[in-house]
Design a protein around this motif. Structure first.
Motif, PDB file in Angstrom:
ATOM      1  N   LYS A 122      53.839 -13.434  22.904  1.00  0.00           N
ATOM      2  CA  LYS A 122      54.283 -13.444  24.296  1.00  0.00           C
ATOM      3  C   LYS A 122      54.729 -12.061  24.713  1.00  0.00           C
ATOM      4  CE  LYS A 122      57.322 -15.955  27.445  1.00  0.00           C
ATOM      5  NZ  LYS A 122      58.307 -17.036  27.568  1.00  0.00           N
ATOM      6  N   ASP A 123      55.479 -11.391  23.802  1.00  0.00           N
ATOM      7  CA  ASP A 123      55.935 -10.039  24.107  1.00  0.00           C
ATOM      8  C   ASP A 123      54.759  -9.105  24.353  1.00  0.00           C
ATOM      9  OD1 ASP A 123      58.486 -10.933  23.787  1.00  0.00           O
ATOM     10  OD2 ASP A 123      58.684 -10.235  21.712  1.00  0.00           O
ATOM     11  N   ARG A 124      53.630  -9.374  23.707  1.00  0.00           N
ATOM     12  CA  ARG A 124      52.457  -8.525  23.847  1.00  0.00           C
ATOM     13  C   ARG A 124      51.513  -9.015  24.950  1.00  0.00           C
ATOM     14  NH1 ARG A 124      51.748  -5.670  18.658  1.00  0.00           N
ATOM     15  NH2 ARG A 124      53.506  -6.221  17.342  1.00  0.00           N
ATOM     16  N   GLY A 125      51.949 -10.027  25.695  1.00  0.00           N
ATOM     17  CA  GLY A 125      51.164 -10.503  26.812  1.00  0.00           C
ATOM     18  C   GLY A 125      50.066 -11.472  26.431  1.00  0.00           C
ATOM     19  N   GLY A 126      50.040 -11.974  25.175  1.00  0.00           N
ATOM     20  CA  GLY A 126      48.959 -12.828  24.738  1.00  0.00           C
ATOM     21  C   GLY A 126      49.286 -14.301  24.683  1.00  0.00           C
ATOM     22  N   LEU A 127      50.564 -14.679  24.784  1.00  0.00           N
ATOM     23  CA  LEU A 127      50.958 -16.075  24.636  1.00  0.00           C
ATOM     24  C   LEU A 127      51.321 -16.681  25.985  1.00  0.00           C
ATOM     25  CD1 LEU A 127      51.810 -18.530  22.851  1.00  0.00           C
ATOM     26  CD2 LEU A 127      54.095 -17.521  22.844  1.00  0.00           C
ATOM     27  N   ASN A 128      50.861 -17.905  26.176  1.00  0.00           N
ATOM     28  CA  ASN A 128      51.249 -18.662  27.360  1.00  0.00           C
ATOM     29  C   ASN A 128      51.493 -20.093  26.915  1.00  0.00           C
ATOM     30  OD1 ASN A 128      51.721 -19.245  30.086  1.00  0.00           O
ATOM     31  ND2 ASN A 128      49.622 -19.963  30.343  1.00  0.00           N
ATOM     32  N   VAL A 129      52.468 -20.755  27.505  1.00  0.00           N
ATOM     33  CA  VAL A 129      52.741 -22.155  27.196  1.00  0.00           C
ATOM     34  C   VAL A 129      52.457 -22.974  28.436  1.00  0.00           C
ATOM     35  CG1 VAL A 129      54.467 -23.846  26.493  1.00  0.00           C
ATOM     36  CG2 VAL A 129      54.475 -21.558  25.474  1.00  0.00           C
ATOM     37  N   ILE A 130      51.582 -23.964  28.288  1.00  0.00           N
ATOM     38  CA  ILE A 130      51.212 -24.825  29.407  1.00  0.00           C
ATOM     39  C   ILE A 130      51.687 -26.243  29.131  1.00  0.00           C
ATOM     40  CG2 ILE A 130      49.242 -23.420  30.081  1.00  0.00           C
ATOM     41  CD1 ILE A 130      47.426 -25.256  28.588  1.00  0.00           C
ATOM     42  N   GLY A 131      51.885 -27.004  30.192  1.00  0.00           N
ATOM     43  CA  GLY A 131      52.397 -28.347  30.041  1.00  0.00           C
ATOM     44  C   GLY A 131      53.900 -28.345  29.849  1.00  0.00           C
ATOM     45  N   LYS A 132      54.468 -29.527  29.602  1.00  0.00           N
ATOM     46  CA  LYS A 132      55.903 -29.614  29.390  1.00  0.00           C
ATOM     47  C   LYS A 132      56.208 -30.709  28.389  1.00  0.00           C
ATOM     48  CE  LYS A 132      57.312 -32.960  32.937  1.00  0.00           C
ATOM     49  NZ  LYS A 132      58.305 -33.237  33.986  1.00  0.00           N
ATOM     50  N   GLY A 133      57.427 -30.644  27.875  1.00  0.00           N
ATOM     51  CA  GLY A 133      57.890 -31.682  26.959  1.00  0.00           C
ATOM     52  C   GLY A 133      57.063 -31.741  25.694  1.00  0.00           C
ATOM     53  N   TRP A 134      56.784 -32.959  25.268  1.00  0.00           N
ATOM     54  CA  TRP A 134      56.086 -33.194  24.012  1.00  0.00           C
ATOM     55  C   TRP A 134      54.640 -32.733  24.041  1.00  0.00           C
ATOM     56  CZ3 TRP A 134      58.875 -35.376  20.010  1.00  0.00           C
ATOM     57  CH2 TRP A 134      60.113 -35.918  20.366  1.00  0.00           C
ATOM     58  N   THR A 135      54.071 -32.596  25.212  1.00  0.00           N
ATOM     59  CA  THR A 135      52.663 -32.200  25.311  1.00  0.00           C
ATOM     60  C   THR A 135      52.501 -30.739  25.683  1.00  0.00           C
ATOM     61  OG1 THR A 135      52.596 -33.065  27.581  1.00  0.00           O
ATOM     62  CG2 THR A 135      51.841 -34.520  25.829  1.00  0.00           C
ATOM     63  N   SER A 136      53.525 -29.933  25.457  1.00  0.00           N
ATOM     64  CA  SER A 136      53.402 -28.494  25.658  1.00  0.00           C
ATOM     65  C   SER A 136      52.370 -27.934  24.682  1.00  0.00           C
ATOM     66  CB  SER A 136      54.742 -27.802  25.428  1.00  0.00           C
ATOM     67  OG  SER A 136      55.709 -28.258  26.344  1.00  0.00           O
ATOM     68  N   ILE A 137      51.565 -27.013  25.174  1.00  0.00           N
ATOM     69  CA  ILE A 137      50.511 -26.401  24.360  1.00  0.00           C
ATOM     70  C   ILE A 137      50.656 -24.891  24.449  1.00  0.00           C
ATOM     71  CG2 ILE A 137      48.017 -26.067  24.090  1.00  0.00           C
ATOM     72  CD1 ILE A 137      47.642 -28.858  25.309  1.00  0.00           C
ATOM     73  N   ALA A 138      50.731 -24.250  23.305  1.00  0.00           N
ATOM     74  CA  ALA A 138      50.771 -22.792  23.244  1.00  0.00           C
ATOM     75  C   ALA A 138      49.350 -22.263  23.215  1.00  0.00           C
ATOM     76  CB  ALA A 138      51.532 -22.327  22.007  1.00  0.00           C
ATOM     77  N   THR A 139      49.076 -21.277  24.036  1.00  0.00           N
ATOM     78  CA  THR A 139      47.747 -20.676  24.059  1.00  0.00           C
ATOM     79  C   THR A 139      47.863 -19.189  23.751  1.00  0.00           C
ATOM     80  OG1 THR A 139      47.738 -20.058  26.404  1.00  0.00           O
ATOM     81  CG2 THR A 139      47.105 -22.308  25.867  1.00  0.00           C
ATOM     82  N   ILE A 140      46.945 -18.712  22.955  1.00  0.00           N
ATOM     83  CA  ILE A 140      46.873 -17.296  22.611  1.00  0.00           C
ATOM     84  C   ILE A 140      45.482 -16.810  22.981  1.00  0.00           C
ATOM     85  CG2 ILE A 140      47.084 -15.583  20.776  1.00  0.00           C
ATOM     86  CD1 ILE A 140      48.788 -17.631  19.249  1.00  0.00           C
ATOM     87  N   LYS A 141      45.435 -15.884  23.895  1.00  0.00           N
ATOM     88  CA  LYS A 141      44.159 -15.411  24.408  1.00  0.00           C
ATOM     89  C   LYS A 141      43.367 -14.725  23.318  1.00  0.00           C
ATOM     90  CE  LYS A 141      42.130 -12.936  28.324  1.00  0.00           C
ATOM     91  NZ  LYS A 141      42.411 -12.144  29.552  1.00  0.00           N
ATOM     92  N   GLY A 142      42.073 -15.040  23.261  1.00  0.00           N
ATOM     93  CA  GLY A 142      41.214 -14.493  22.222  1.00  0.00           C
ATOM     94  C   GLY A 142      40.732 -13.084  22.510  1.00  0.00           C
ATOM     95  N   SER A 143      40.260 -12.454  21.454  1.00  0.00           N
ATOM     96  CA  SER A 143      39.741 -11.087  21.565  1.00  0.00           C
ATOM     97  C   SER A 143      38.285 -11.061  21.963  1.00  0.00           C
ATOM     98  CB  SER A 143      39.910 -10.369  20.215  1.00  0.00           C
ATOM     99  OG  SER A 143      39.151 -11.037  19.213  1.00  0.00           O
ATOM    100  N   GLY A 144      37.644 -12.260  21.937  1.00  0.00           N
ATOM    101  CA  GLY A 144      36.222 -12.320  22.247  1.00  0.00           C
ATOM    102  C   GLY A 144      35.345 -12.370  21.023  1.00  0.00           C
ATOM    103  N   SER A 145      35.899 -12.067  19.851  1.00  0.00           N
ATOM    104  CA  SER A 145      35.087 -12.052  18.640  1.00  0.00           C
ATOM    105  C   SER A 145      34.857 -13.443  18.084  1.00  0.00           C
ATOM    106  CB  SER A 145      35.760 -11.182  17.575  1.00  0.00           C
ATOM    107  OG  SER A 145      37.070 -11.644  17.305  1.00  0.00           O
ATOM    108  N   GLY A 146      35.841 -14.341  18.243  1.00  0.00           N
ATOM    109  CA  GLY A 146      35.676 -15.705  17.813  1.00  0.00           C
ATOM    110  C   GLY A 146      35.636 -15.870  16.311  1.00  0.00           C
ATOM    111  N   LEU A 147      35.227 -17.080  15.876  1.00  0.00           N
ATOM    112  CA  LEU A 147      35.169 -17.421  14.463  1.00  0.00           C
ATOM    113  C   LEU A 147      33.749 -17.266  13.932  1.00  0.00           C
ATOM    114  CD1 LEU A 147      37.312 -20.690  14.516  1.00  0.00           C
ATOM    115  CD2 LEU A 147      38.010 -18.455  13.659  1.00  0.00           C
ATOM    116  N   PRO A 148      33.617 -17.049  12.606  1.00  0.00           N
ATOM    117  CA  PRO A 148      32.281 -17.001  12.030  1.00  0.00           C
ATOM    118  C   PRO A 148      31.602 -18.359  12.126  1.00  0.00           C
ATOM    119  CG  PRO A 148      33.953 -16.993  10.314  1.00  0.00           C
ATOM    120  CD  PRO A 148      34.670 -16.806  11.615  1.00  0.00           C
TER     121      PRO A 148
END
Length: 424
Positions: free
Chosen positions: A333-359
Motif C-alpha cells: 500500500k505504501d508503494r501504491g500497489g495495494l488496494n482493499v475492496i469490499g467490506k467486512g468479511w468479504t474484503s479483498i486485498a488486491t495487488i496490481k500486477g507487473s504484467g509479467s504474470g505466471l509461467p
C-alpha cells in the motif's frame, strides 16, 4: 443461577449505551482474519473440557466489554497448537508458503543464525501440531517457547533485551528492543516483539477478531464451557455475508477476569477447525523472575542481530532498511500497489500486477515445468478480466491473473472472479 442463553448482536448493537461502552463493543472481524489465519496458529478443539458450568446470564455486548476491560498482565501456561489451513503439499514434504515439512533450523541453516530467527520459527506454527509454553509479567517481560520432541525454541523479552534461542542448532540471536517516542527515550512493550509472538495466544487472536464488528456480523453468547479448568462463556461470531469462507469464530472467555482462553475459527466448508488456539492450563499468578532471564549455553553460537542488520544496511543501503520496516501487505500500500475492496468479511486485498504474470505449462524449459506444477495446484479461471489461476486453502483463496494482479481474501472463488471483473 439461570443458564446463559444465546443473545444476538447485529445492527446497531450498542443499545444506546455510553460512548465508553460503544467504544468497548465496537470490535470486529473482517480483513485481519485472513492474515491471522494464514500467519498464526490454532489448537485442537478438545480442550473445552466436559461440562457446561452454570453462570449468570450475560449479553454479548457486556461480554465483549468484559474482554475489552480485562487488564490481566501476569500469567503463565501451556497452549496446545494445531493448524489445518489445507495448504497444498510440495514435493519433498513441504507446503506452499514454506509451511509444513520437516523442522527447520538444523545443519547448514544453523550456521548463520537463521535457525534461531523469530520470523522463521514462528512461521512454522502455520501448519501442524505444536505445544507452546507462555509467560508474561507486564509489558516488559514475556516469554514464548515452542516445544517439540527434538528441541525447544524460545523467545524471551526482558526490558530492552530480546533473545531467541534454538536448542536444535544451539544458536542464539540477540537484539535490543527498539526505541519509541522522543529521541533518547526507550519504550519497551509487546510492539517491540516479532508479530508472531504477539499473535500466539487466544487473547491476541480474540483482539484481532473483535476490531470492527458491525452490520456484517452476528455476535451471540452461546452457552458456557470449562477451559483449562476455568469457567468460561462462549462468544459466537458469524459472518452474515454469504461469500465469506469463514463459518464461525468461537471465543471462550474467562468468566472471572475476561481473558480469552480459547479461540476457534471454523471454515464454512466444515470439518476440523482451521485456527483453534487455547490454553490447556493457565495460572494468573506472577511468574517467577527466572522465567524471563536467559544466558546462552556454553558453546552456543551467538548472533548480534542489531550488528548484522547494521552491516547489511551499510552494504546494501536503503533496500535493506525498507525490508526491516516492511509491514506485510501494508508495505505494498505504501508503494501504491495495494488496494482493499469490499467490506467486512468479504474484503479483498488486491495487488496490481507487473504484467509479467505466471509461467504457463505451454512454456518451454523451467518456466514450462513451473507452469505445469502451478496448474496442478491451482484452478484455471476466466472472465471479462481475462484468465488466471485460483489457489485455494480451507480459508484463504487467491486469484492471480495472467498479467500478475493478485486478489486475495477469506472469500470464495466466485467473489474473487467478480472482483477481478469489476476492476477490469
Amino acid at each position: 443461577m439461570p443458564r446463559n442463553e444465546p443473545t444476538e448482536v447485529t445492527d446497531g448493537w450498542d443499545g444506546g449505551r455510553s460512548p465508553k461502552r460503544r467504544k468497548a463493543v465496537r470490535y470486529g472481524v473482517p480483513v485481519a482474519v485472513a492474515g491471522v489465519a494464514a500467519a498464526t496458529i490454532g489448537l485442537v478443539p478438545a480442550f473445552a473440557g466436559s461440562g457446561s458450568p452454570d453462570l449468570p446470564k450475560i449479553s454479548a455486548q457486556d461480554l465483549i466489554a468484559k474482554i475489552a476491560k480485562s487488564d490481566v498482565q501476569q500469567l503463565s501456561g501451556t497452549v496446545r497448537v494445531t493448524t489445518d489451513l489445507g495448504l497444498p503439499s510440495l514435493p519433498g514434504g513441504g507446503s506452499v508458503g514454506g509451511f509444513g515439512g520437516e523442522r527447520q533450523g538444523h545443519g547448514a541453516e544453523g550456521q548463520d543464525g537463521s535457525s534461531a530467527s523469530p520470523q522463521n520459527k514462528l512461521m512454522e506454527l502455520a501448519s501442524g501440531a505444536h505445544t507452546l509454553r507462555v509467560a508474561a509479567d507486564g509489558p516488559d517481560k514475556q516469554r514464548l517457547s515452542i516445544v517439540d520432541k527434538a528441541a525447544e525454541y524460545s523467545i524471551i523479552h526482558n526490558g530492552d533485551q530480546v533473545w531467541a534461542y534454538d536448542s536444535g542448532s544451539n544458536t542464539a540471536v540477540h537484539s535490543k528492543a527498539e526505541a519509541h517516542g522522543k529521541p533518547g527515550q526507550r519504550h519497551h512493550g509487546p510492539e517491540d516483539l516479532p508479530k508472531g509472538l504477539k499473535n500466539a495466544t487466544p487473547q491476541d487472536l480474540a483482539k484481532e477478531a473483535l476490531k470492527a464488528a458491525g452490520d456484517t456480523t452476528s455476535v451471540t453468547v452461546d452457552g458456557t464451557a470449562r477451559v483449562a479448568g476455568r469457567d468460561a462463556y462462549q462468544l459466537l461470531i458469524k459472518p452474515k455475508q454469504a461469500a465469506s469462507t469463514v463459518g464461525s469464530i468461537r471465543i471462550a472467555v474467562d468468566a472471572a477476569n475476561g481473558v480469552p482462553l480459547k479461540f476457534t475459527l471454523t471454515p464454512k466448508s466444515g470439518g476440523a477447525a482451521a485456527v483453534d488456539v487455547g490454553y490447556t492450563n493457565v495460572d494468573f499468578a506472577k511468574p517467577a523472575a527466572s522465567s524471563f532471564s536467559f544466558t546462552p549455553p556454553k558453546g552456543a553460537k551467538v548472533v548480534d542481530a542489531d550488528k548484522e542488520r547494521a552491516k547489511a544496511e551499510r552494504q546494501h543501503g536503503k533496500d535493506v532498511k525498507d525490508v526491516k520496516g516492511r509491514k506485510g501487505l501494508e508495505d505494498f500500500k505504501d508503494r501504491g500497489g495495494l488496494n482493499v475492496i469490499g467490506k467486512g468479511w468479504t474484503s479483498i486485498a488486491t495487488i496490481k500486477g507487473s504484467g509479467s504474470g505466471l509461467p504457463a505449462g505451454k512454456d518451454k524449459g523451467a518456466a514450462g515445468d513451473a507452469g505445469k506444477f502451478l496448474d496442478s495446484i491451482g484452478d484455471k479461471v476466466t472472465g471479462s478480466f481475462g484468465s488466471g489461476r485460483v489457489f485455494s486453502t480451507r480459508l484463504v483463496n487467491a486469484l492471480i491473473t495472467d498479467n500478475g494482479t493478485v486478489y486475495v481474501g477469506a472469500v470464495d472463488k466466485e467473489a474473487l472472479i467478480d472482483a477481478a471483473n469489476a476492476a477490469k
